[in-house]
Write a protein that holds these residues in place. Sequence first.
Motif, PDB file in Angstrom:
ATOM      1  N   ALA A  86       0.806  -1.224   0.000  1.00  0.00           N
ATOM      2  CA  ALA A  86       0.000   0.000   0.000  1.00  0.00           C
ATOM      3  C   ALA A  86       0.837   1.271   0.000  1.00  0.00           C
ATOM      4  O   ALA A  86       0.334   2.340   0.317  1.00  0.00           O
ATOM      5  CB  ALA A  86      -0.920  -0.010   1.217  1.00  0.00           C
ATOM      6  N   ASN A 112       2.152   3.241  -2.388  1.00  0.00           N
ATOM      7  CA  ASN A 112       1.708   4.325  -3.259  1.00  0.00           C
ATOM      8  C   ASN A 112       0.463   5.001  -2.725  1.00  0.00           C
ATOM      9  O   ASN A 112       0.336   6.231  -2.783  1.00  0.00           O
ATOM     10  CB  ASN A 112       1.468   3.810  -4.684  1.00  0.00           C
ATOM     11  N   LYS A 113      -0.464   4.225  -2.202  1.00  0.00           N
ATOM     12  CA  LYS A 113      -1.697   4.805  -1.622  1.00  0.00           C
ATOM     13  C   LYS A 113      -1.376   5.671  -0.418  1.00  0.00           C
ATOM     14  O   LYS A 113      -1.946   6.736  -0.232  1.00  0.00           O
ATOM     15  CB  LYS A 113      -2.666   3.700  -1.230  1.00  0.00           C
ATOM     16  N   ILE A 114      -0.451   5.198   0.436  1.00  0.00           N
ATOM     17  CA  ILE A 114      -0.061   5.951   1.618  1.00  0.00           C
ATOM     18  C   ILE A 114       0.593   7.268   1.221  1.00  0.00           C
ATOM     19  O   ILE A 114       0.254   8.333   1.746  1.00  0.00           O
ATOM     20  CB  ILE A 114       0.876   5.124   2.515  1.00  0.00           C
ATOM     21  N   ASP A 136       0.273   8.841  -1.655  1.00  0.00           N
ATOM     22  CA  ASP A 136      -0.729   9.683  -2.318  1.00  0.00           C
ATOM     23  C   ASP A 136      -1.583  10.414  -1.291  1.00  0.00           C
ATOM     24  O   ASP A 136      -1.981  11.559  -1.504  1.00  0.00           O
ATOM     25  CB  ASP A 136      -1.631   8.848  -3.239  1.00  0.00           C
ATOM     26  N   TYR A 137      -1.874   9.753  -0.187  1.00  0.00           N
ATOM     27  CA  TYR A 137      -2.651  10.377   0.884  1.00  0.00           C
ATOM     28  C   TYR A 137      -1.938  11.610   1.437  1.00  0.00           C
ATOM     29  O   TYR A 137      -2.547  12.631   1.713  1.00  0.00           O
ATOM     30  CB  TYR A 137      -2.914   9.370   2.004  1.00  0.00           C
TER      31      TYR A 137
END
Length: 69
Positions: A61, A63-65, A67-68
């Motif tokens: 995760a 990239n998601k982290i 991006d957040y």
Amino acid sequence: MSLDISTIIQSSFLLFIITDPLGNVPIYYNVTRAFQKDKKNKIIQQAVLTAVAILVLFGVAGNKIFDYF
């Protein structure tokens, strides 16, 4: 991203450098020299499990982290 053998070797080498297991041996030894062997084993197991959990979390995760933020 393809997972060919050169990518796997490069990633493994980079993770080895980042975690620096050889450089951490003297620190671990000095911090745990007064502990019993079973306590030392528990500490090292907990440290390895924590490191693996963090690496897996960011591997899955990351990239998601980022991006957040």
